[in-house]
Design a protein around this motif. Sequence first.
Motif, PDB file in Angstrom:
ATOM      1  N   GLN A 191      41.085  43.274  44.595  1.00  0.00           N
ATOM      2  CA  GLN A 191      39.877  42.633  44.071  1.00  0.00           C
ATOM      3  C   GLN A 191      38.598  43.113  44.754  1.00  0.00           C
ATOM      4  O   GLN A 191      37.539  43.179  44.115  1.00  0.00           O
ATOM      5  CB  GLN A 191      39.968  41.107  44.231  1.00  0.00           C
ATOM      6  N   PRO A 212      44.858  35.326  44.740  1.00  0.00           N
ATOM      7  CA  PRO A 212      43.754  35.891  43.945  1.00  0.00           C
ATOM      8  C   PRO A 212      42.636  34.894  43.636  1.00  0.00           C
ATOM      9  O   PRO A 212      41.468  35.273  43.616  1.00  0.00           O
ATOM     10  CB  PRO A 212      44.455  36.363  42.671  1.00  0.00           C
ATOM     11  N   LYS A 267      39.015  35.622  45.425  1.00  0.00           N
ATOM     12  CA  LYS A 267      37.882  35.970  44.556  1.00  0.00           C
ATOM     13  C   LYS A 267      36.581  35.369  45.049  1.00  0.00           C
ATOM     14  O   LYS A 267      35.536  36.026  45.047  1.00  0.00           O
ATOM     15  CB  LYS A 267      38.183  35.508  43.127  1.00  0.00           C
ATOM     16  N   ASP A 305      45.528  41.825  48.186  1.00  0.00           N
ATOM     17  CA  ASP A 305      44.517  41.230  47.318  1.00  0.00           C
ATOM     18  C   ASP A 305      43.127  41.744  47.661  1.00  0.00           C
ATOM     19  O   ASP A 305      42.296  41.962  46.768  1.00  0.00           O
ATOM     20  CB  ASP A 305      44.558  39.708  47.433  1.00  0.00           C
TER      21      ASP A 305
END
Length: 385
Positions: free
Chosen positions: A179, A141, A145, A175
């Motif tokens: 995200q 993560p 990001k 992920d």
Amino acid sequence: MNKLIFSAAAALLALPGLAAPAAAQSNEIVIGITTSTTGPAAALGIPERNAVEFVPTEIGGVKLKVIVLDDAGDPTNATTNARRFITEAKADVIMGSATTPPTVAVSTVANEAGVPHFGLAPMPFTPAREKWSVDMPQPIPIMGKVLYAHMKKNNIKTVGYIGYSDSYGDLWFNDLKAQGGPLGLQLVAEERFARPDTSVTGQVLKLLSANPDAILIGASGTAAALPQSTLRDRGYKGLIYQTHGAASMDFIRIAGKAAEGVIMSSGPVMAPEGQPDTALTKKPGLALNTAYEAKYGPNSRSQFAGHSYDAFEVLKRVIPVALKEAKPGTPEFREAIRKALISEKEIAASQGVYNFTEKDRYGLDDRSRILLTVKDGKYVVLPED
């Protein structure tokens, strides 16, 4: 030089010094490392093994005995190595492996036996495996990001994904959905390939038919160059993103011109020279790269070398604390290490600053990442904003 023993897994019983584990109970700290120095993940495991040449020979006045075994990236081999570390070498600490599936296998053994374990590849944690294991690489993560933010900044709307058909590929795919979705990134195609595959032409053609604005490759080591090269060879013009699993000079060597313009998340060890002097990761990063490149040549630095090197940076902080409570070779010492991993804070290393907790077994924050691209065959740091 540390007391290092390099061997294939099958030869562990014949290793000198393992026939008298009682000596380790008072005179030395035994650390067993299983990694992939042969097989498809050798580009990851060899730097992890090499970095052990530059770690301390003793900590807290107690000598270290480091045993390094090859698991060839196979979870069964990694399991065998881990069990032999525990039963025959009476290891106080276990590290490994270079890729996710064997790392999960080692974590399972370590948590069953109650031995501190340092993962050297990203892995999913479960309640059954979080008491005794911590992980040195950055969690997905945190690294994801920065990639998704770059996509949004560059007006990417649709994304294709191609990744390993194993747990590492799953971690990145999940992920991206978790995200990327809230940022407005629409997943339009998903393809997978096995680590030993030599062609991904079929998968790439399916990705091209979906015509995504960008493609994320969830792979590691030199194998990450395969889809990168195939996409460019087949005429894909959009942005290609790579994970920190690809952050090595070998990626550029294998991908060649196809690597130009890639967007890659990485640990700061790949470019400590550009960090401010206040960055806690700068000094250990420079120390590792200076030693590593002096022996293995200019531009041989590797994110993967940082993983094993940093495990010893953590041990430099926690072992002296544990030695106040118990002697090496005992369950009490292993428990003391486990507790010290949680009590010690702001542990500076080349890849990040570690603050482990009972639930956060990565212990890292945004200080553990940078954003890279490739320009003229070299990595260049990109600003994140």
